[in-house]
Design an enzyme around this catalytic site. Sequence first.
Site, short mmCIF file in Angstrom:
data_model
loop_
_atom_site.label_atom_id
_atom_site.label_comp_id
_atom_site.label_asym_id
_atom_site.label_seq_id
_atom_site.Cartn_x
_atom_site.Cartn_y
_atom_site.Cartn_z
N GLU A 1 42.46 43.45 -14.53
CA GLU A 1 42.21 43.85 -12.97
C GLU A 1 43.15 43.61 -12.56
O GLU A 1 43.05 44.85 -11.02
CB GLU A 1 41.66 41.93 -11.98
N THR B 1 38.66 48.69 -4.21
CA THR B 1 38.97 47.23 -3.39
C THR B 1 40.35 47.69 -3.02
O THR B 1 40.38 46.70 -2.29
CB THR B 1 38.63 46.58 -4.97
#
Length: 308
Positions: free
Chosen positions: A128, A180
């Site tokens: 991630e 993001t």
Amino acid sequence: MKKITVHAPGTVANLVCGFDILGLALQDPCDVMTLERTDTPGLTIRHLDDHGLPETPEKNVAGVSLLSLMAALDEPIGLHMTIEKKIKPGSGIGSSAASAAGSVAAANALLGNPFSKDQLVQFAMNGEKLATGVKHADNIAPCLMGGVTLIRSIHPLDIVSITPPPLYVTLVHPQIEVRTADARQILKKQILLKDAIKQWGNIAGLVAGLMKQDYELISRSLEDVLIEPIRSILIPEFSKVKQRSLAAGALGGGISGSGPSIFMLSKDEATAKAIESEMAAIFTGTGIPFSTYVTTINNQGVIIHELS
Ligand code: HSE
């Protein structure tokens, strides 16, 4: 066991008020990943989709997650992974977390479950981080464990599973790019105490509402005074989608993860579908390509499908 196939679900992180600490798993969409043992030590990856993601393990989210799991083993092993991504990268529906969590869950099952769920979360957070620049578990934990998860802390890891009442989730993914990393960069580094008080009241209310199956409390608590006012500027038609979804009977909702997808929760399928129609009507008018989903919560997490 030589080969395993898993379905890794999409996830909605933040759940409006719980930035970086709350998330839920979706029944649909799911990535499909197959992992097999090979005789040559090391890792190879092949994508069966056309998203153009790198297949070099060190540059691939699933690859980095698997490499950190493999480094924790006593001896070198050989693995080959094929990935068919059905969760679009950059959608805000936990695409990178599905790659990260799905790959380590598959490896754990293939190897006879040597690792705990917490260890799998740690390996997957490395993947991630490659995708988003930071370690956060609010997509990974619900993807692995299903239901709603509360990440009370990541240092040390402390994850609380919450079994939610039956809920429908309607999503719209306007196909614009919101990275993001950028959506995090624009956030304020400091907040006012009065806003913090409102936010933690809502987080506590949402967790209590989910545990007590109190839909009214869930609805009242789906409010974000910190992140949404800033990030919603990046998402066209956000206010209109929210207003018309609430008018159609949504309990509430907001930005899915860091966007651009928007999600709404509702109690029944008819309402969830009425919300989908509102979302589709709004985005049809803009000319922005979009896709919608009506789904429910996946209470299982990564699903292990085939063993051979
Ligand atoms: N909690 C993360 C964020 C989720 O909002 O940046 C990103 O998917």
